[in-house]
Structure formats: C-alpha cells, structure tokens
Write an enzyme that holds these catalytic residues in place. Structure first.
Site, PDB file in Angstrom:
ATOM      1  N   SER A 139       0.870  -1.181   0.000  1.00 41.21           N
ATOM      2  CA  SER A 139       0.000   0.000   0.000  1.00 41.21           C
ATOM      3  C   SER A 139       0.908   1.233   0.000  1.00 41.21           C
ATOM      4  O   SER A 139       2.087   1.128   0.361  1.00 41.21           O
ATOM      5  CB  SER A 139      -0.836  -0.025   1.283  1.00 41.21           C
ATOM      6  OG  SER A 139      -1.465   1.216   1.510  1.00 41.21           O
ATOM      7  N   TYR A 152      -1.332  -0.989  10.732  1.00 44.02           N
ATOM      8  CA  TYR A 152      -1.374  -1.208   9.271  1.00 44.02           C
ATOM      9  C   TYR A 152      -0.052  -0.752   8.655  1.00 44.02           C
ATOM     10  O   TYR A 152       0.540  -1.456   7.833  1.00 44.02           O
ATOM     11  CB  TYR A 152      -2.549  -0.427   8.680  1.00 44.02           C
ATOM     12  CG  TYR A 152      -2.851  -0.728   7.217  1.00 44.02           C
ATOM     13  CD1 TYR A 152      -3.214  -2.006   6.811  1.00 44.02           C
ATOM     14  CD2 TYR A 152      -2.791   0.279   6.240  1.00 44.02           C
ATOM     15  CE1 TYR A 152      -3.507  -2.285   5.473  1.00 44.02           C
ATOM     16  CE2 TYR A 152      -3.082   0.009   4.909  1.00 44.02           C
ATOM     17  CZ  TYR A 152      -3.447  -1.271   4.531  1.00 44.02           C
ATOM     18  OH  TYR A 152      -3.733  -1.545   3.211  1.00 44.02           O
TER      19      TYR A 152
HETATM   20  N1  LIG Z   1      -8.841  -1.022  -0.846  1.00 40.44           N
HETATM   21  C1  LIG Z   1      -7.832  -0.167  -0.775  1.00 40.44           C
HETATM   22  O1  LIG Z   1      -8.050   1.060  -0.872  1.00 40.44           O
HETATM   23  C2  LIG Z   1      -6.421  -0.667  -0.597  1.00 40.44           C
HETATM   24  C3  LIG Z   1      -5.387   0.269  -0.718  1.00 40.44           C
HETATM   25  C4  LIG Z   1      -4.074  -0.153  -0.555  1.00 40.44           C
HETATM   26  C5  LIG Z   1      -3.791  -1.499  -0.316  1.00 40.44           C
HETATM   27  N2  LIG Z   1      -4.830  -2.382  -0.202  1.00 40.44           N
HETATM   28  C6  LIG Z   1      -4.463  -3.788   0.052  1.00 40.44           C
HETATM   29  O2  LIG Z   1      -5.064  -4.605  -0.940  1.00 40.44           O
HETATM   30  C7  LIG Z   1      -5.314  -5.912  -0.417  1.00 40.44           C
HETATM   31  C8  LIG Z   1      -6.755  -6.312  -0.713  1.00 40.44           C
HETATM   32  O3  LIG Z   1      -7.614  -5.383  -0.042  1.00 40.44           O
HETATM   33  P1  LIG Z   1      -9.133  -5.138  -0.465  1.00 40.44           P
HETATM   34  O4  LIG Z   1      -9.327  -3.680  -0.570  1.00 40.44           O
HETATM   35  O5  LIG Z   1      -9.532  -6.007  -1.583  1.00 40.44           O
HETATM   36  O6  LIG Z   1      -9.840  -5.589   0.908  1.00 40.44           O
HETATM   37  P2  LIG Z   1     -11.092  -6.526   1.182  1.00 40.44           P
HETATM   38  O7  LIG Z   1     -12.144  -6.329   0.141  1.00 40.44           O
HETATM   39  O8  LIG Z   1     -11.431  -6.296   2.613  1.00 40.44           O
HETATM   40  O9  LIG Z   1     -10.481  -7.982   0.976  1.00 40.44           O
HETATM   41  C9  LIG Z   1      -9.563  -8.521   1.884  1.00 40.44           C
HETATM   42  C10 LIG Z   1      -9.327  -9.963   1.499  1.00 40.44           C
HETATM   43  O10 LIG Z   1      -8.440 -10.559   2.464  1.00 40.44           O
HETATM   44  C11 LIG Z   1      -9.046 -11.753   2.946  1.00 40.44           C
HETATM   45  N3  LIG Z   1      -8.686 -12.026   4.325  1.00 40.44           N
HETATM   46  C12 LIG Z   1      -8.714 -11.196   5.391  1.00 40.44           C
HETATM   47  N4  LIG Z   1      -8.396 -11.853   6.499  1.00 40.44           N
HETATM   48  C13 LIG Z   1      -8.181 -13.135   6.154  1.00 40.44           C
HETATM   49  C14 LIG Z   1      -7.852 -14.311   6.866  1.00 40.44           C
HETATM   50  N5  LIG Z   1      -7.662 -14.308   8.198  1.00 40.44           N
HETATM   51  N6  LIG Z   1      -7.708 -15.469   6.184  1.00 40.44           N
HETATM   52  C15 LIG Z   1      -7.891 -15.500   4.845  1.00 40.44           C
HETATM   53  N7  LIG Z   1      -8.226 -14.431   4.108  1.00 40.44           N
HETATM   54  C16 LIG Z   1      -8.371 -13.263   4.768  1.00 40.44           C
HETATM   55  C17 LIG Z   1     -10.535 -11.509   2.825  1.00 40.44           C
HETATM   56  O11 LIG Z   1     -11.211 -12.744   2.832  1.00 40.44           O
HETATM   57  P3  LIG Z   1     -12.781 -12.853   3.281  1.00 40.44           P
HETATM   58  O12 LIG Z   1     -13.427 -11.586   2.803  1.00 40.44           O
HETATM   59  O13 LIG Z   1     -13.248 -14.064   2.557  1.00 40.44           O
HETATM   60  O14 LIG Z   1     -12.776 -12.956   4.758  1.00 40.44           O
HETATM   61  C18 LIG Z   1     -10.604 -10.800   1.496  1.00 40.44           C
HETATM   62  O15 LIG Z   1     -10.562 -11.714   0.434  1.00 40.44           O
HETATM   63  C19 LIG Z   1      -4.986  -5.838   1.086  1.00 40.44           C
HETATM   64  O16 LIG Z   1      -3.707  -6.370   1.317  1.00 40.44           O
HETATM   65  C20 LIG Z   1      -4.990  -4.346   1.365  1.00 40.44           C
HETATM   66  O17 LIG Z   1      -4.173  -4.007   2.466  1.00 40.44           O
HETATM   67  C21 LIG Z   1      -6.114  -2.005  -0.330  1.00 40.44           C
END
Ligand SMILES: NC(=O)c1ccc[n+]([C@@H]2O[C@H](COP(=O)([O-])OP(=O)(O)OC[C@H]3O[C@@H](n4cnc5c(N)ncnc54)[C@H](OP(=O)(O)O)[C@@H]3O)[C@@H](O)[C@H]2O)c1
Length: 270
Positions: A139, A152
């Site tokens: 990120s 984070y």
């Molecule tokens: N969205 C943003 O603005 C943003 C910005 C920068 C970086 N990121 C990074 O991008 C990545 C994806 O984020 P996202 O925005 O797509 O978030 P999200 O929609 O909340 O998805 C998070 C994913 O991680 C999985 N996960 C969480 N805890 C878990 C566990 N204990 N075991 C297995 N799976 C687990 C969730 O699975 P379930 O839902 O099935 O529980 C889900 O598939 C993350 O690493 C995040 O830090 C996101």
C-alpha cells in the site's frame, strides 16, 4: 529478462491469489484468468469463493490464513504454483490502544506472517524449476505513515522491506519478486467498505488498475509499482524521503481527521 531465467509467461501458468473474495483480489483473479492463467483462489467466505471459482474454472481453498494449521494446508496445495499473489489483508486501522492483543496478532499474521511463510514455502519449488514470480500487495501506507494506522503501517512497511530484500536474494535463482502499492481504491474493497468521502483533490484508482499493475509487474519483472493518481504518489514519495516534514505538513492539511474517519469505518474488519 532476469539473470538465469525467463520472465514468467501468464498463459498456461498456475497462479495462487490469496484474498480472492475481496474487492482487489477478485479483480486480480479475473484479470489473470483473462490472460490465460490457471487459478487457485483463497479466502474465508466460502460462498463468495465458490462462486468466483466456478466463474473462472479455478480451484478454491477456504482457509483462515491467520491460523498456522490452515496455512499448512495452503503450502501443500501451492507446490506447483508459478505465480503467487499475496493479496489478503486486514485494514488494521485505528489507534493502537484500541486493539486487543488477539487483534494485533491477527493483523500481523494475515498482513505479514502469512505472505512471508507462503514465500518461504514457495522458494524451494520455484528455485528448483528456475521459474516463478511472487507479487506482494502492500500500500502507499507502506511508504507514508498516518495517525490511526500504526499497525497497518507496520505491516505494509514490513512487507515492502521484505519484498525488496527477497527480490535481491532471489535475483539469480530465476524467481521474480514485485511489490504493488495502491493508494485509495474505488468501486470495491476495504476503503469503499469504510464509506468515507475523500476531500477534494484526493483521487482514487479502480481495482482493475491494481490488477493491471500486477500483470505489468510480472511481465516486466518490476520491483515496485504504485497505483494512485500522481499527487498521491508524489506525496508518498516525499513522505518516504522526509517523514518528519511530510507528517507535519499532512497534519496541517487535515490528514488526522481523514485517517480517523477511515479507521472508524473499518472497525468491523479486525
Ligand atoms: N482497498 C484499498 O483502498 C487498498 C489500498 C491499498 C492497499 N490495499 C491492500 O489490498 C489488499 C486487498 O484489499 P481489499 O481492498 O480487496 O480488501 P477486502 O475487500 O477487505 O479484501 C480482503 C481480502 O483478504 C481476505 N482475508 C482477510 N483476512 C483473512 C484471513 N484471516 N484469512 C484468509 N483471508 C483473509 C478476505 O477474505 P474474506 O473476505 O473471505 O474474509 C478478502 O478476500 C490488502 O492487502 C490491502 O491491504 C487495499
């Protein structure tokens, strides 16, 4: 072209995507599928995962990667994987003293320990084949520290250091390593779920651009790619160079309020 090996071709390769049930993970999985990769997808929500796997003809593994035993099952299923996309993550936002010990352990386990352990499990088979690529989703919070995000920040700064060091370590072994640093992502994912309106001038990027960056990183063996509008990328670059000045400036521009609003909206994802 890397020393001693070829850049991994997506078509016909097997890719493991963790966190494939989430906003960014679904986009990455669909894009890799569109490029002809065979997929193994993981997440916790089995209904969402099974539906995605059926759509993409993928193998699905419902596991909680914060649990050591369950992670072992994933290592076993991942031995033939050519491409790892370590994307699963928790927002881990909020003031540090609002976290329980169990919540801290879970955030570290999901965001940092699981990608490290997965990489360790995949180094031997990838090295033996002289072929492979690992992509870690960090990120801009891996470069710029903000209030109400210390945990984070710790995981995403950590993942950045890990990824760059591993890239250097594996350079001559035919295995590529890349880091993707998104800013605020629109349409779906943990920022959208927080339901916070950004101040004017702070832009977003959709999940498909993060997915495109993943493809670019693999095809061109890039060490790091930021996915955010230019002003946000520039401020993260500056924060990385001059953290004290950047922190004072961000405070004056109201970053504290925004960070606390985002943390409030992500309280249910611990
Ligand atoms: N969205 C943003 O603005 C943003 C910005 C920068 C970086 N990121 C990074 O991008 C990545 C994806 O984020 P996202 O925005 O797509 O978030 P999200 O929609 O909340 O998805 C998070 C994913 O991680 C999985 N996960 C969480 N805890 C878990 C566990 N204990 N075991 C297995 N799976 C687990 C969730 O699975 P379930 O839902 O099935 O529980 C889900 O598939 C993350 O690493 C995040 O830090 C996101």
């Amino acid at each position: 072209m890397r020393l001693g090996s070829q850049v991994v071709q997506l078509s016909g390769s097997t890719a493991l995507v963790t966190g494939a049930t989430g906003g960014i993970g679904q986009a990455i999985a669909r894009t890799l599928h569109g490029q002809g990769a065979r997929l193994i997808v993981t997440g916790r929500r089995s209904d969402v995962l099974e539906q995605l796997a059926a759509e993409l003809g993928a193998s699905a593994l419902t596991i909680d990667i914060s649990l050591h035993d369950e992670l072992e099952r994933l290592f076993a299923a991942a031995q033939e994987v050519d491409i790892l996309i370590a994307n699963a993550g928790l927002p881990a936002s909020g003031e540090l003293d609002s976290f329980s010990e169990a919540e801290i352990d879970r955030a570290l386990a999901v965001n940092l320990r699981a990608p490290i352990m997965l990489a360790r499990a995949l180094v031997p088979p990838m090295t033996e084949r002289g072929r492979g690529h690992m992509v870690f989703i960090s990120s801009l919070s891996g470069k710029a520290a903000t209030p109400a995000a210390s945990l984070y920040n710790a995981t995403k700064f950590g993942l950045r250091g890990f990824s760059w060091a591993l890239r250097a370590e594996l350079r001559d072994r035919g295995v590529g390593v890349s880091l993707i640093c998104p800013g605020f992502v629109s349409e779906a994912g943990m920022f959208v779920d927080a339901d916070v309106k950004l101040p004017p001038g702070i832009g977003t990027r959709p999940p498909r651009e993060v997915a495109r960056a993943v493809i670019n990183a693999i095809e061109h063996d890039r060490g790091e790619i930021d996915v955010a509008p230019l002003p946000l990328r520039a401020s993260a670059f500056f924060a990385n160079l001059a953290p004290a000045t950047a922190s004072n400036l961000a405070r004056r521009l109201g970053s504290d309020r925004l960070a606390r609003e985002v943390a409030g909206g992500q309280r249910d994802k611990r």
